[in-house]
Design an enzyme around this catalytic site. Sequence first.
Site, PDB file in Angstrom:
ATOM      1  N   ARG A 255     -19.491  -0.088  52.116  1.00 54.71           N
ATOM      2  CA  ARG A 255     -20.153  -1.026  51.205  1.00 54.71           C
ATOM      3  C   ARG A 255     -20.104  -2.428  51.812  1.00 54.71           C
ATOM      4  NH1 ARG A 255     -23.410   1.937  48.070  1.00 54.71           N
ATOM      5  NH2 ARG A 255     -22.289   3.580  46.934  1.00 54.71           N
TER       6      ARG A 255
ATOM      7  N   ALA B  54     -23.136   9.021  42.987  1.00 51.83           N
ATOM      8  CA  ALA B  54     -23.737   8.086  42.033  1.00 51.83           C
ATOM      9  C   ALA B  54     -25.053   7.580  42.595  1.00 51.83           C
ATOM     10  CB  ALA B  54     -22.793   6.914  41.764  1.00 51.83           C
TER      11      ALA B  54
ATOM     12  N   LEU C  33     -28.821   4.952  41.456  1.00 55.56           N
ATOM     13  CA  LEU C  33     -29.591   4.122  40.536  1.00 55.56           C
ATOM     14  C   LEU C  33     -30.552   4.961  39.696  1.00 55.56           C
ATOM     15  CD1 LEU C  33     -30.551   1.274  43.012  1.00 55.56           C
ATOM     16  CD2 LEU C  33     -28.870   1.102  41.173  1.00 55.56           C
TER      17      LEU C  33
ATOM     18  N   GLU D 222     -28.594  13.174  42.362  1.00 56.86           N
ATOM     19  CA  GLU D 222     -27.593  12.466  43.164  1.00 56.86           C
ATOM     20  C   GLU D 222     -26.504  13.413  43.654  1.00 56.86           C
ATOM     21  OE1 GLU D 222     -27.827   9.559  44.332  1.00 56.86           O
ATOM     22  OE2 GLU D 222     -29.533   8.836  43.147  1.00 56.86           O
TER      23      GLU D 222
ATOM     24  N   GLU E 203     -25.996  13.658  47.643  1.00 56.47           N
ATOM     25  CA  GLU E 203     -24.797  13.067  48.237  1.00 56.47           C
ATOM     26  C   GLU E 203     -23.678  14.079  48.473  1.00 56.47           C
ATOM     27  OE1 GLU E 203     -23.470   9.652  46.085  1.00 56.47           O
ATOM     28  OE2 GLU E 203     -25.178   8.437  46.740  1.00 56.47           O
TER      29      GLU E 203
ATOM     30  N   GLU F 250     -25.465   6.305  53.837  1.00 56.78           N
ATOM     31  CA  GLU F 250     -25.195   7.656  53.342  1.00 56.78           C
ATOM     32  C   GLU F 250     -25.018   8.665  54.472  1.00 56.78           C
ATOM     33  OE1 GLU F 250     -28.174   8.786  50.559  1.00 56.78           O
ATOM     34  OE2 GLU F 250     -27.365   7.535  48.948  1.00 56.78           O
TER      35      GLU F 250
END
Length: 227
Positions: free
Chosen positions: A76, A88, A90, A105, A109, A157
Amino acid sequence: MSAAGPKVFADQPDPRTLVASETLYEGRIWNVVSDTFSLTGDAEDVLVRDYIAHPGAVAVVAMDDHGRILLLKQYRQPVRMSLWEIPAGLLDVEGEDFVVAAARELAEEADLAAGRWDVLVDFFNSPGSSSEAIRIYLARDLTEVPEADLHTRTDEEAEIEHLWVDLDDAVQAVMAGRLHNPSAVAGVLAAAEASRRGFEALRPADAPWPEHPSQRHRPAPAAGTGQ
């Protein structure tokens, strides 16, 4: 409020008089908005607050048959750290069902699908500076996504690492200050409490979520004012 406390112990909608609203910045995902509003209803007695207008997000605590949960390690940039998180994303697809977004998601992910979904917890990420609302689901009865359907992860990712962790160990990591992602912290602690209760108090996956921005009515500024 009486000494005995409120009749309903819950956050309540409490819209105040919106005098003016202006978009200061339009971004790729969220905007920065400036609201002029009155706490008292007096248009001359106003406050101005700038905040991020956010589409909201969903997150997933994926739990296997052994009671372990899946954590993801992801870099991040704003905090210059690689954080252990839960899947997680949006809610940036207009009209997309919340559970469908969470399932998407989880597949993208974590390469997983779930046969059972429940709501763990809802929260505002930073209500003093953002309208972002987050819903965390508990996903169980897990299966792997078929290889032909695997999502190709890119950018940050592409570096994601997966780790299955005993729920008690994850709680200890939160309490020791080793985990910092807010969805992971809230999800881990909520999952631990849900487990302690035998998962009997969980809300269904389609439980109402009136706090999400798409479900809230944003009043227009008073006539003759604002933008």
